[in-house]
Scaffold this motif. Structure first.
Motif, PDB file in Angstrom:
ATOM      1  N   GLY A   3       0.817  -1.199   0.000  1.00  0.00           N
ATOM      2  CA  GLY A   3       0.000   0.000   0.000  1.00  0.00           C
ATOM      3  C   GLY A   3       0.853   1.253   0.000  1.00  0.00           C
ATOM      4  N   ALA A   4       0.493   2.223  -0.845  1.00  0.00           N
ATOM      5  CA  ALA A   4       1.244   3.478  -0.935  1.00  0.00           C
ATOM      6  C   ALA A   4       0.280   4.654  -1.093  1.00  0.00           C
ATOM      7  CB  ALA A   4       2.226   3.423  -2.103  1.00  0.00           C
ATOM      8  N   PRO A   5      -0.499   4.979  -0.044  1.00  0.00           N
ATOM      9  CA  PRO A   5      -1.417   6.109  -0.150  1.00  0.00           C
ATOM     10  C   PRO A   5      -0.652   7.428  -0.288  1.00  0.00           C
ATOM     11  CG  PRO A   5      -1.304   5.331   2.105  1.00  0.00           C
ATOM     12  CD  PRO A   5      -0.534   4.355   1.285  1.00  0.00           C
ATOM     13  N   PRO A   6      -1.161   8.371  -1.065  1.00  0.00           N
ATOM     14  CA  PRO A   6      -0.419   9.621  -1.301  1.00  0.00           C
ATOM     15  C   PRO A   6      -0.213  10.461  -0.051  1.00  0.00           C
ATOM     16  CG  PRO A   6      -2.649   9.765  -2.198  1.00  0.00           C
ATOM     17  CD  PRO A   6      -2.428   8.332  -1.815  1.00  0.00           C
ATOM     18  N   TRP A   7      -1.046  10.281   0.970  1.00  0.00           N
ATOM     19  CA  TRP A   7      -0.932  11.110   2.159  1.00  0.00           C
ATOM     20  C   TRP A   7       0.001  10.512   3.219  1.00  0.00           C
ATOM     21  CZ3 TRP A   7      -3.334   7.933   5.747  1.00  0.00           C
ATOM     22  CH2 TRP A   7      -4.306   7.068   5.253  1.00  0.00           C
ATOM     23  N   ASP A  25       2.401   2.492   4.421  1.00  0.00           N
ATOM     24  CA  ASP A  25       0.956   2.263   4.289  1.00  0.00           C
ATOM     25  C   ASP A  25       0.192   2.531   5.588  1.00  0.00           C
ATOM     26  OD1 ASP A  25       1.423   0.112   5.951  1.00  0.00           O
ATOM     27  OD2 ASP A  25       0.664  -1.407   4.575  1.00  0.00           O
ATOM     28  N   GLY A  26       0.850   3.192   6.522  1.00  0.00           N
ATOM     29  CA  GLY A  26       0.235   3.447   7.812  1.00  0.00           C
ATOM     30  C   GLY A  26       0.717   2.522   8.893  1.00  0.00           C
ATOM     31  N   LEU A  27       1.389   1.445   8.500  1.00  0.00           N
ATOM     32  CA  LEU A  27       1.924   0.485   9.464  1.00  0.00           C
ATOM     33  C   LEU A  27       3.321   0.021   9.085  1.00  0.00           C
ATOM     34  CD1 LEU A  27       1.251  -1.085  12.043  1.00  0.00           C
ATOM     35  CD2 LEU A  27       0.371  -2.932  10.611  1.00  0.00           C
ATOM     36  N   VAL A  28       3.533  -0.290   7.811  1.00  0.00           N
ATOM     37  CA  VAL A  28       4.832  -0.770   7.339  1.00  0.00           C
ATOM     38  C   VAL A  28       5.197  -0.014   6.066  1.00  0.00           C
ATOM     39  CG1 VAL A  28       4.524  -3.075   8.322  1.00  0.00           C
ATOM     40  CG2 VAL A  28       3.800  -2.626   5.973  1.00  0.00           C
ATOM     41  N   PRO A  29       6.488   0.003   5.681  1.00  0.00           N
ATOM     42  CA  PRO A  29       6.883   0.650   4.422  1.00  0.00           C
ATOM     43  C   PRO A  29       6.156   0.034   3.232  1.00  0.00           C
ATOM     44  CG  PRO A  29       8.811   0.219   5.780  1.00  0.00           C
ATOM     45  CD  PRO A  29       7.660  -0.470   6.454  1.00  0.00           C
ATOM     46  N   SER A  30       5.840   0.868   2.256  1.00  0.00           N
ATOM     47  CA  SER A  30       5.089   0.401   1.086  1.00  0.00           C
ATOM     48  C   SER A  30       5.780  -0.741   0.369  1.00  0.00           C
ATOM     49  CB  SER A  30       4.875   1.569   0.116  1.00  0.00           C
ATOM     50  OG  SER A  30       4.136   2.605   0.716  1.00  0.00           O
ATOM     51  N   GLU A  31       7.112  -0.700   0.299  1.00  0.00           N
ATOM     52  CA  GLU A  31       7.845  -1.726  -0.437  1.00  0.00           C
ATOM     53  C   GLU A  31       8.270  -2.894   0.444  1.00  0.00           C
ATOM     54  OE1 GLU A  31      10.977  -0.411  -2.924  1.00  0.00           O
ATOM     55  OE2 GLU A  31       9.797   1.143  -3.917  1.00  0.00           O
ATOM     56  N   SER A  32       7.806  -2.954   1.684  1.00  0.00           N
ATOM     57  CA  SER A  32       8.231  -4.042   2.574  1.00  0.00           C
ATOM     58  C   SER A  32       7.810  -5.426   2.097  1.00  0.00           C
ATOM     59  CB  SER A  32       7.710  -3.804   3.995  1.00  0.00           C
ATOM     60  OG  SER A  32       6.296  -3.767   4.025  1.00  0.00           O
ATOM     61  N   PRO A  33       6.723  -5.609   1.299  1.00  0.00           N
ATOM     62  CA  PRO A  33       6.422  -6.967   0.816  1.00  0.00           C
ATOM     63  C   PRO A  33       7.393  -7.464  -0.249  1.00  0.00           C
ATOM     64  CG  PRO A  33       4.460  -5.573   0.782  1.00  0.00           C
ATOM     65  CD  PRO A  33       5.635  -4.670   0.978  1.00  0.00           C
ATOM     66  N   PHE A  34       8.301  -6.610  -0.727  1.00  0.00           N
ATOM     67  CA  PHE A  34       9.181  -6.983  -1.837  1.00  0.00           C
ATOM     68  C   PHE A  34      10.065  -8.183  -1.493  1.00  0.00           C
ATOM     69  CE2 PHE A  34      13.484  -6.586  -3.628  1.00  0.00           C
ATOM     70  CZ  PHE A  34      13.199  -6.818  -4.957  1.00  0.00           C
ATOM     71  N   GLU A  67       6.854 -10.598  -8.371  1.00  0.00           N
ATOM     72  CA  GLU A  67       6.101  -9.528  -9.018  1.00  0.00           C
ATOM     73  C   GLU A  67       5.624  -8.610  -7.911  1.00  0.00           C
ATOM     74  OE1 GLU A  67       3.027 -10.902 -11.843  1.00  0.00           O
ATOM     75  OE2 GLU A  67       4.002 -12.859 -11.647  1.00  0.00           O
ATOM     76  N   HIS A  68       6.085  -7.369  -7.939  1.00  0.00           N
ATOM     77  CA  HIS A  68       5.805  -6.453  -6.837  1.00  0.00           C
ATOM     78  C   HIS A  68       4.950  -5.300  -7.346  1.00  0.00           C
ATOM     79  CE1 HIS A  68       6.382  -4.588  -2.960  1.00  0.00           C
ATOM     80  NE2 HIS A  68       6.775  -3.465  -3.533  1.00  0.00           N
ATOM     81  N   TYR A  69       3.774  -5.124  -6.741  1.00  0.00           N
ATOM     82  CA  TYR A  69       2.855  -4.066  -7.154  1.00  0.00           C
ATOM     83  C   TYR A  69       2.576  -3.141  -5.973  1.00  0.00           C
ATOM     84  CZ  TYR A  69       1.927  -7.397 -10.931  1.00  0.00           C
ATOM     85  OH  TYR A  69       2.056  -8.265 -11.981  1.00  0.00           O
ATOM     86  N   LEU A  70       2.339  -1.866  -6.271  1.00  0.00           N
ATOM     87  CA  LEU A  70       1.940  -0.896  -5.275  1.00  0.00           C
ATOM     88  C   LEU A  70       0.593  -0.305  -5.670  1.00  0.00           C
ATOM     89  CD1 LEU A  70       5.289   1.026  -4.649  1.00  0.00           C
ATOM     90  CD2 LEU A  70       4.290  -0.794  -3.260  1.00  0.00           C
ATOM     91  N   VAL A  71      -0.267  -0.118  -4.689  1.00  0.00           N
ATOM     92  CA  VAL A  71      -1.578   0.485  -4.926  1.00  0.00           C
ATOM     93  C   VAL A  71      -1.767   1.633  -3.941  1.00  0.00           C
ATOM     94  CG1 VAL A  71      -2.549  -1.673  -5.775  1.00  0.00           C
ATOM     95  CG2 VAL A  71      -2.768  -1.104  -3.365  1.00  0.00           C
ATOM     96  N   HIS A 114      -2.990   0.533   4.944  1.00  0.00           N
ATOM     97  CA  HIS A 114      -2.927  -0.846   5.428  1.00  0.00           C
ATOM     98  C   HIS A 114      -4.313  -1.462   5.659  1.00  0.00           C
ATOM     99  CE1 HIS A 114      -0.709  -4.144   7.380  1.00  0.00           C
ATOM    100  NE2 HIS A 114      -1.721  -4.212   8.213  1.00  0.00           N
ATOM    101  N   GLY A 115      -5.176  -0.732   6.347  1.00  0.00           N
ATOM    102  CA  GLY A 115      -6.488  -1.281   6.669  1.00  0.00           C
ATOM    103  C   GLY A 115      -7.405  -1.403   5.471  1.00  0.00           C
ATOM    104  N   ALA A 116      -7.139  -0.619   4.408  1.00  0.00           N
ATOM    105  CA  ALA A 116      -8.008  -0.642   3.225  1.00  0.00           C
ATOM    106  C   ALA A 116      -7.556  -1.655   2.180  1.00  0.00           C
ATOM    107  CB  ALA A 116      -8.064   0.745   2.593  1.00  0.00           C
ATOM    108  N   LEU A 117      -6.366  -2.185   2.310  1.00  0.00           N
ATOM    109  CA  LEU A 117      -5.838  -3.096   1.287  1.00  0.00           C
ATOM    110  C   LEU A 117      -6.745  -4.295   1.012  1.00  0.00           C
ATOM    111  CD1 LEU A 117      -1.985  -3.195   1.959  1.00  0.00           C
ATOM    112  CD2 LEU A 117      -3.105  -2.521  -0.163  1.00  0.00           C
ATOM    113  N   PRO A 118      -7.305  -4.969   2.041  1.00  0.00           N
ATOM    114  CA  PRO A 118      -8.114  -6.162   1.755  1.00  0.00           C
ATOM    115  C   PRO A 118      -9.346  -5.896   0.909  1.00  0.00           C
ATOM    116  CG  PRO A 118      -7.442  -6.143   4.059  1.00  0.00           C
ATOM    117  CD  PRO A 118      -7.101  -4.800   3.498  1.00  0.00           C
ATOM    118  N   ALA A 119      -9.859  -4.674   0.902  1.00  0.00           N
ATOM    119  CA  ALA A 119     -11.069  -4.372   0.137  1.00  0.00           C
ATOM    120  C   ALA A 119     -10.804  -3.411  -1.020  1.00  0.00           C
ATOM    121  CB  ALA A 119     -12.133  -3.773   1.054  1.00  0.00           C
TER     122      ALA A 119
END
Length: 259
Positions: A43-47, A65-74, A79-83, A87-92
């Motif tokens: 997750g990489a929200p602009p704010w 993403d509010g909890l961990v760095p956006s690129e931490s799943p790398f 295949e690494h994607y950012l949206v 953090h809490g909004a990622l599942p939906a």
């Protein structure tokens, strides 16, 4: 292993597993195992632009993403994607769900006319159309960056950066370049597959970094615009409150029978 923060009941037992260097994370590893396909979404929200990290080494650092760095799943080789979701909004998040569905439901399309001749030779990718439904940085008139990567033999398991197109215009906007659109490349296609995959990563660039907009994947690109008459390939990306639409075309190469 006890957690480092109290008051979370059974969650405390897993808190320590998330510490950098923990036995759990070391056992998980840092690279995609041979013969497997890993897809990671961050997750990489602009704010939440700071602090920034560039764990995948592509030269572009992102926030958290509010909890961990956006690129931490790398993981190396994945295949690494950012949206643009926290953090809490990622599942939906609709873009997250579309990427997961695409990864789980991937099936190669039928081979193109001509017996599935392999693509060989130098090819370029043209950006023909972009419709972006929302502005991801409302305070500045930013430059949109369209980064194009190609998997030369298809399968979506090895994207190679091909080039980047810059376009300064505030979203929301629709731009139809058509056959006069900007191109990137060339890429040398190996002649081992009748299809390639194309990936488009869209960001807004400002003095403080880049805001993630959308990632579009174009699987099974098989016919070229200039040689085969295929006008374009289209990808629709569902985003919160709307959808983004992109069109690309393959140029300069057609299917060739192996000699």
């Amino acid at each position: 292993m006890p957690g480092t923060i109290g008051g979370f009941g059974r969650w405390n037992a897993t808190g320590g597993d998330m510490l950098p260097g923990s036995p759990f994370l070391r056992a998980m590893g840092t690279a995609e195992p041979p013969g497997e396909r890993y897809v990671a979404i961050g997750g990489a929200p602009p704010w939440l632009p700071f602090p920034r990290h560039d764990y995948d080494g592509d030269g572009v650092a992102h926030g958290h993403d509010g909890l961990v760095p956006s690129e931490s799943p790398f993981l190396s080789g994945d295949e690494h994607y950012l949206v643009p979701a926290h953090h809490g909004a990622l599942p939906a998040d609709p873009q997250t769900l579309a990427l997961i569905a695409g990864a789980l439901g991937r099936r190669p399309s039928d081979a193109p006319p001509g017996g599935g001749a392999s693509l060989a030779g130098p090819a370029t990718i043209r950006l023909e159309y972009a419709a972006i439904s929302g502005d991801h940085d409302r305070w500045t008139a930013d430059e949109n960056r369209f980064k194009i990567s190609v998997d030369p033999d298809g399968g979506g398991d090895g994207f190679v950066p091909l080039g980047e197109v810059a376009y300064r215009r505030d979203a929301p906007f629709t731009q139809d370049w058509g056959d006069n659109g900007p191109s990137v490349g060339p890429v040398q296609l190996p002649g081992t597959s009748p299809r390639i995959d194309v990936r488009l990563d869209v960001t807004e660039a400002d003095p403080w970094g880049r805001q993630v907009v959308a990632t579009a994947v174009f699987p099974d690109v098989m016919l070229s615009d200039d040689l085969d008459g295929m006008g374009y390939y289209e990808a629709v990306v569902p985003v919160a409150g709307g959808r983004d639409v992109f069109r690309l075309s393959l140029n300069g190469v057609s299917g060739l029978k192996p000699r």
